[in-house]
Design a protein around this motif. Structure first.
Motif, mmCIF file in Angstrom:
data_model
loop_
_atom_site.group_PDB
_atom_site.id
_atom_site.type_symbol
_atom_site.label_atom_id
_atom_site.label_comp_id
_atom_site.label_asym_id
_atom_site.label_seq_id
_atom_site.Cartn_x
_atom_site.Cartn_y
_atom_site.Cartn_z
ATOM 1 N N MET A 61 0.842 -1.171 0.000
ATOM 2 C CA MET A 61 0.000 0.000 0.000
ATOM 3 C C MET A 61 0.891 1.239 0.000
ATOM 4 S SD MET A 61 -3.248 -1.061 0.451
ATOM 5 C CE MET A 61 -3.814 -2.734 0.563
ATOM 6 N N GLY A 62 0.422 2.254 -0.694
ATOM 7 C CA GLY A 62 1.172 3.492 -0.762
ATOM 8 C C GLY A 62 1.074 4.285 0.529
ATOM 9 N N ASP A 63 1.921 5.290 0.641
ATOM 10 C CA ASP A 63 1.885 6.104 1.843
ATOM 11 C C ASP A 63 1.385 7.519 1.571
ATOM 12 O OD1 ASP A 63 4.075 6.984 0.467
ATOM 13 O OD2 ASP A 63 5.436 6.897 2.160
ATOM 14 N N LYS A 64 1.068 7.836 0.334
ATOM 15 C CA LYS A 64 0.504 9.142 0.021
ATOM 16 C C LYS A 64 -0.984 9.102 0.334
ATOM 17 C CE LYS A 64 0.146 12.752 -3.286
ATOM 18 N NZ LYS A 64 -0.618 13.010 -4.452
ATOM 19 N N ARG A 65 -1.372 9.812 1.387
ATOM 20 C CA ARG A 65 -2.752 9.709 1.850
ATOM 21 C C ARG A 65 -3.548 10.991 1.682
ATOM 22 N NH1 ARG A 65 -2.532 5.956 7.246
ATOM 23 N NH2 ARG A 65 -1.731 4.116 6.212
ATOM 24 N N GLU A 66 -2.917 12.083 1.361
ATOM 25 C CA GLU A 66 -3.646 13.319 1.126
ATOM 26 C C GLU A 66 -3.740 13.563 -0.369
ATOM 27 O OE1 GLU A 66 -2.401 16.707 3.353
ATOM 28 O OE2 GLU A 66 -2.682 15.685 5.266
ATOM 29 N N ILE A 67 -4.879 14.108 -0.783
ATOM 30 C CA ILE A 67 -5.135 14.336 -2.205
ATOM 31 C C ILE A 67 -5.617 15.769 -2.381
ATOM 32 C CG2 ILE A 67 -6.521 13.641 -4.199
ATOM 33 C CD1 ILE A 67 -6.996 10.939 -2.784
ATOM 34 N N GLU A 68 -5.112 16.413 -3.419
ATOM 35 C CA GLU A 68 -5.625 17.731 -3.799
ATOM 36 C C GLU A 68 -6.120 17.656 -5.226
ATOM 37 O OE1 GLU A 68 -3.411 21.249 -2.940
ATOM 38 O OE2 GLU A 68 -2.553 20.383 -1.113
ATOM 39 N N THR A 69 -7.279 18.260 -5.461
ATOM 40 C CA THR A 69 -7.831 18.369 -6.809
ATOM 41 C C THR A 69 -7.955 19.862 -7.122
ATOM 42 O OG1 THR A 69 -10.158 18.467 -6.154
ATOM 43 C CG2 THR A 69 -9.172 16.254 -6.388
ATOM 44 N N ALA A 70 -8.548 20.176 -8.236
ATOM 45 C CA ALA A 70 -8.711 21.578 -8.618
ATOM 46 C C ALA A 70 -9.485 22.370 -7.562
ATOM 47 C CB ALA A 70 -9.424 21.670 -9.965
ATOM 48 N N ARG A 71 -10.504 21.758 -6.950
ATOM 49 C CA ARG A 71 -11.348 22.496 -6.004
ATOM 50 C C ARG A 71 -11.382 21.920 -4.607
ATOM 51 N NH1 ARG A 71 -17.144 22.774 -8.203
ATOM 52 N NH2 ARG A 71 -16.771 20.561 -8.512
ATOM 53 N N LEU A 72 -10.757 20.756 -4.395
ATOM 54 C CA LEU A 72 -10.922 20.039 -3.131
ATOM 55 C C LEU A 72 -9.599 19.616 -2.513
ATOM 56 C CD1 LEU A 72 -13.779 17.665 -4.350
ATOM 57 C CD2 LEU A 72 -14.040 19.795 -3.041
ATOM 58 N N VAL A 73 -9.646 19.409 -1.199
ATOM 59 C CA VAL A 73 -8.540 18.815 -0.463
ATOM 60 C C VAL A 73 -9.128 17.643 0.325
ATOM 61 C CG1 VAL A 73 -6.789 19.148 1.311
ATOM 62 C CG2 VAL A 73 -7.319 21.009 -0.279
ATOM 63 N N LEU A 74 -8.533 16.464 0.154
ATOM 64 C CA LEU A 74 -8.961 15.258 0.856
ATOM 65 C C LEU A 74 -7.880 14.889 1.866
ATOM 66 C CD1 LEU A 74 -10.344 15.236 -2.059
ATOM 67 C CD2 LEU A 74 -10.609 12.795 -1.690
ATOM 68 N N THR A 75 -8.252 14.825 3.142
ATOM 69 C CA THR A 75 -7.308 14.487 4.204
ATOM 70 C C THR A 75 -7.896 13.390 5.074
ATOM 71 O OG1 THR A 75 -8.218 16.191 5.654
ATOM 72 C CG2 THR A 75 -6.330 16.819 4.283
ATOM 73 N N LEU A 76 -7.041 12.699 5.811
ATOM 74 C CA LEU A 76 -7.546 11.708 6.750
ATOM 75 C C LEU A 76 -8.383 12.398 7.816
ATOM 76 C CD1 LEU A 76 -5.447 9.972 5.277
ATOM 77 C CD2 LEU A 76 -4.937 8.930 7.467
ATOM 78 N N PRO A 77 -9.458 11.762 8.269
ATOM 79 C CA PRO A 77 -10.308 12.372 9.298
ATOM 80 C C PRO A 77 -9.534 12.628 10.587
ATOM 81 C CG PRO A 77 -11.370 10.436 8.335
ATOM 82 C CD PRO A 77 -9.958 10.457 7.834
ATOM 83 N N VAL A 78 -9.806 13.779 11.163
ATOM 84 C CA VAL A 78 -9.226 14.155 12.458
ATOM 85 C C VAL A 78 -10.337 14.710 13.348
ATOM 86 C CG1 VAL A 78 -6.890 14.560 11.565
ATOM 87 C CG2 VAL A 78 -8.548 16.441 11.610
ATOM 88 N N ARG A 79 -10.015 14.867 14.603
ATOM 89 C CA ARG A 79 -11.008 15.301 15.587
ATOM 90 C C ARG A 79 -11.705 16.609 15.197
ATOM 91 N NH1 ARG A 79 -10.910 13.908 21.399
ATOM 92 N NH2 ARG A 79 -12.685 15.008 22.264
ATOM 93 N N ARG A 80 -10.976 17.547 14.630
ATOM 94 C CA ARG A 80 -11.576 18.841 14.291
ATOM 95 C C ARG A 80 -12.658 18.721 13.216
ATOM 96 N NH1 ARG A 80 -10.235 21.917 9.799
ATOM 97 N NH2 ARG A 80 -8.599 21.029 8.500
ATOM 98 N N ASP A 81 -12.726 17.595 12.525
ATOM 99 C CA ASP A 81 -13.756 17.364 11.503
ATOM 100 C C ASP A 81 -15.097 16.984 12.114
ATOM 101 O OD1 ASP A 81 -11.883 17.718 9.418
ATOM 102 O OD2 ASP A 81 -11.308 15.599 9.519
ATOM 103 N N PHE A 82 -15.084 16.614 13.393
ATOM 104 C CA PHE A 82 -16.268 15.970 13.964
ATOM 105 C C PHE A 82 -17.531 16.817 13.939
ATOM 106 C CE2 PHE A 82 -19.096 14.885 17.477
ATOM 107 C CZ PHE A 82 -19.551 13.668 16.970
ATOM 108 N N ASP A 83 -17.476 18.060 14.338
ATOM 109 C CA ASP A 83 -18.706 18.856 14.406
ATOM 110 C C ASP A 83 -19.383 18.965 13.039
ATOM 111 O OD1 ASP A 83 -18.463 19.189 17.141
ATOM 112 O OD2 ASP A 83 -17.535 21.167 16.977
ATOM 113 N N ALA A 84 -18.614 19.259 12.017
ATOM 114 C CA ALA A 84 -19.177 19.373 10.669
ATOM 115 C C ALA A 84 -19.664 18.015 10.169
ATOM 116 C CB ALA A 84 -18.143 19.954 9.714
ATOM 117 N N PHE A 85 -18.915 16.967 10.480
ATOM 118 C CA PHE A 85 -19.297 15.600 10.090
ATOM 119 C C PHE A 85 -20.609 15.207 10.753
ATOM 120 C CE2 PHE A 85 -18.761 10.936 10.930
ATOM 121 C CZ PHE A 85 -18.801 10.498 9.617
ATOM 122 N N ALA A 86 -20.731 15.436 12.056
ATOM 123 C CA ALA A 86 -21.951 15.090 12.790
ATOM 124 C C ALA A 86 -23.134 15.909 12.290
ATOM 125 C CB ALA A 86 -21.743 15.288 14.292
ATOM 126 N N SER A 87 -22.909 17.167 12.007
ATOM 127 C CA SER A 87 -23.972 18.018 11.481
ATOM 128 C C SER A 87 -24.463 17.503 10.132
ATOM 129 C CB SER A 87 -23.464 19.457 11.356
ATOM 130 O OG SER A 87 -24.449 20.287 10.828
#
Length: 176
Positions: A1-27
């Motif tokens: 398995m590769g180790d590159k886990r973050e992705i950027e596209t023209a309009r988006l950034v994909l990162t591994l989930p972290v605690r600060r994501d929780f409020d928006a995720f739960a909402s």
């Protein structure tokens, strides 16, 4: 398995989930519009916390998982996209294959973020893992997700039932 886990596209950034994501995720998961084709009922705070932990845990156990998706310019939470192995106990079995999933905040439905995020995730899977096949399940009434899946190379190969509800079972093969 590769180790590159973050992705950027023209309009988006994909990162591994972290605690600060929780409020928006739960909402997002508490929004009835978002839940209508997945869990059917808005998720509780506890259910969302457990799901966020599962999404992060997939990375540690399987070497792939779900990303938090944010708008590149504003940093606004868009949703989640990625792969898991859910051991759903359905036929045909999906065990052993990365099962794609996506969930987008209702504010961004219809803006193309889903297509962009799923394309990036599928490209990552093709590039960074040895898997040649991925799968997903979609409610047959969820025409937006069926269209998004088709745009990214998923095709329906079976119909089944999950938790008493009819589902379409789709598969996608590595491009090239």
């Amino acid at each position: 398995m590769g180790d590159k886990r973050e992705i950027e596209t023209a309009r988006l950034v994909l990162t591994l989930p972290v605690r600060r994501d929780f409020d928006a995720f739960a909402s997002m998961r508490a929004d009835p519009l978002v839940a209508r084709y997945t869990t059917r009922l808005p998720a509780t705070v506890s259910e969302s916390w457990e799901r966020l932990m599962r999404y992060r845990g997939f990375w540690e156990v399987l070497g792939f998982g779900f990303w938090t998706v944010r708008a590149r310019e504003s940093g606004r939470f868009v949703g989640t996209v990625g792969f898991g192995e859910n051991r759903r106990g359905i036929e045909p079995s999906l065990d052993g294959y990365p099962e794609a999933g996506w969930l987008l905040a209702s504010w961004c439905h219809g803006k193309g973020y889903g297509k962009e995020a799923v394309a990036a995730a599928c490209s990552w899977l093709d590039r960074e893992t040895g898997f040649t096949r991925s799968v997903c399940i979609i409610d047959p009434q969820n025409t937006a997700s069926l269209s998004l899946a088709a745009h990214n190379g998923f095709t329906v190969f079976a119909r089944s039932f999950y938790q008493g509800e009819e589902i379409c079972v789709l598969e996608r093969f590595r491009s090239g």
